[in-house]
Design a protein around this motif. Sequence first.
Motif, PDB file in Angstrom:
ATOM      1  N   ALA A   1       0.832  -1.210   0.000  1.00 56.20           N
ATOM      2  CA  ALA A   1       0.000   0.000   0.000  1.00 56.20           C
ATOM      3  C   ALA A   1       0.865   1.258   0.000  1.00 56.20           C
ATOM      4  N   GLU A   2       1.951   1.268   0.789  1.00 54.60           N
ATOM      5  CA  GLU A   2       2.835   2.428   0.803  1.00 54.60           C
ATOM      6  C   GLU A   2       3.509   2.621  -0.548  1.00 54.60           C
ATOM      7  N   SER A   3       3.884   1.522  -1.186  1.00 51.28           N
ATOM      8  CA  SER A   3       4.530   1.615  -2.489  1.00 51.28           C
ATOM      9  C   SER A   3       3.573   2.182  -3.529  1.00 51.28           C
ATOM     10  N   LEU A   4       2.331   1.697  -3.522  1.00 46.30           N
ATOM     11  CA  LEU A   4       1.356   2.216  -4.483  1.00 46.30           C
ATOM     12  C   LEU A   4       1.008   3.672  -4.193  1.00 46.30           C
TER      13      LEU A   4
ATOM     14  N   ARG B   1      -2.819  11.176  -8.240  1.00 50.25           N
ATOM     15  CA  ARG B   1      -3.942  11.042  -7.314  1.00 50.25           C
ATOM     16  C   ARG B   1      -5.067  12.040  -7.589  1.00 50.25           C
ATOM     17  N   GLU B   2      -4.722  13.199  -8.078  1.00 56.13           N
ATOM     18  CA  GLU B   2      -5.718  14.251  -8.300  1.00 56.13           C
ATOM     19  C   GLU B   2      -6.326  14.214  -9.705  1.00 56.13           C
ATOM     20  N   PHE B   3      -5.941  13.237 -10.536  1.00 53.49           N
ATOM     21  CA  PHE B   3      -6.505  13.110 -11.883  1.00 53.49           C
ATOM     22  C   PHE B   3      -7.974  12.722 -11.804  1.00 53.49           C
TER      23      PHE B   3
ATOM     24  N   ILE C   1      -2.519   4.000 -14.099  1.00 52.23           N
ATOM     25  CA  ILE C   1      -2.224   2.733 -13.411  1.00 52.23           C
ATOM     26  C   ILE C   1      -2.011   1.612 -14.439  1.00 52.23           C
ATOM     27  N   ARG C   2      -2.886   1.558 -15.477  1.00 51.48           N
ATOM     28  CA  ARG C   2      -2.750   0.511 -16.498  1.00 51.48           C
ATOM     29  C   ARG C   2      -1.405   0.620 -17.217  1.00 51.48           C
TER      30      ARG C   2
END
Length: 185
Positions: A42-45, A53-55, A64-65
């Motif tokens: 989770a920390e890595s992601l 994050r704001e997209f 992400i893909r």
Amino acid sequence: MQALCSLHEKIREYLEEEVGVEYWSRAHFNGIRYNTMTTNNAESLNSLLRSAREFPILALIEYIREKMQSWFHDRRIDAKKCTSYLPPPMEEKMYDRYNESKGFEVKALSLDEMQKQAYSEYIYPLSNEVDWKIPDSVRSRKVIRPLTRRGSGRPPKKKETISRRGAQVSIKKDGGVMMYCFCHS
């Protein structure tokens, strides 16, 4: 570093030459800093997705893909290069250790001989702390705390710009409203 060196002139020489910078400086560490043993998934992601994050949700999913696809592609290429069951860094380490050990002489020891060698030296337990005899030169040394301190709270967000495949995505916060700009060149 300057604050440390101002306390004693031999600190720099000791840290840089005798110890080695890679053992006390994160910036010069030669090994893998972040792996499955030091950080969780989770920390890595979270770290990876910090910029995206704001997209809007579709842009985030596309980001992400793309990232996952490139990871799998890179690892597939690396896996095809493997010639054994060990990963290349471990194979290299095993090979180096094997070459270093070629000149060693191996002796067979009985259980009695092993126990004699294991307990051949004295072990001195520590006495009570009040009975310790500490020289005045050591007792008079001043130990200082670190000079830096992490600020409280979450760090402020910065304006971020990400470029990929000819498109530039710019994120700005204007009066509390998030604005996204998709510009194609």
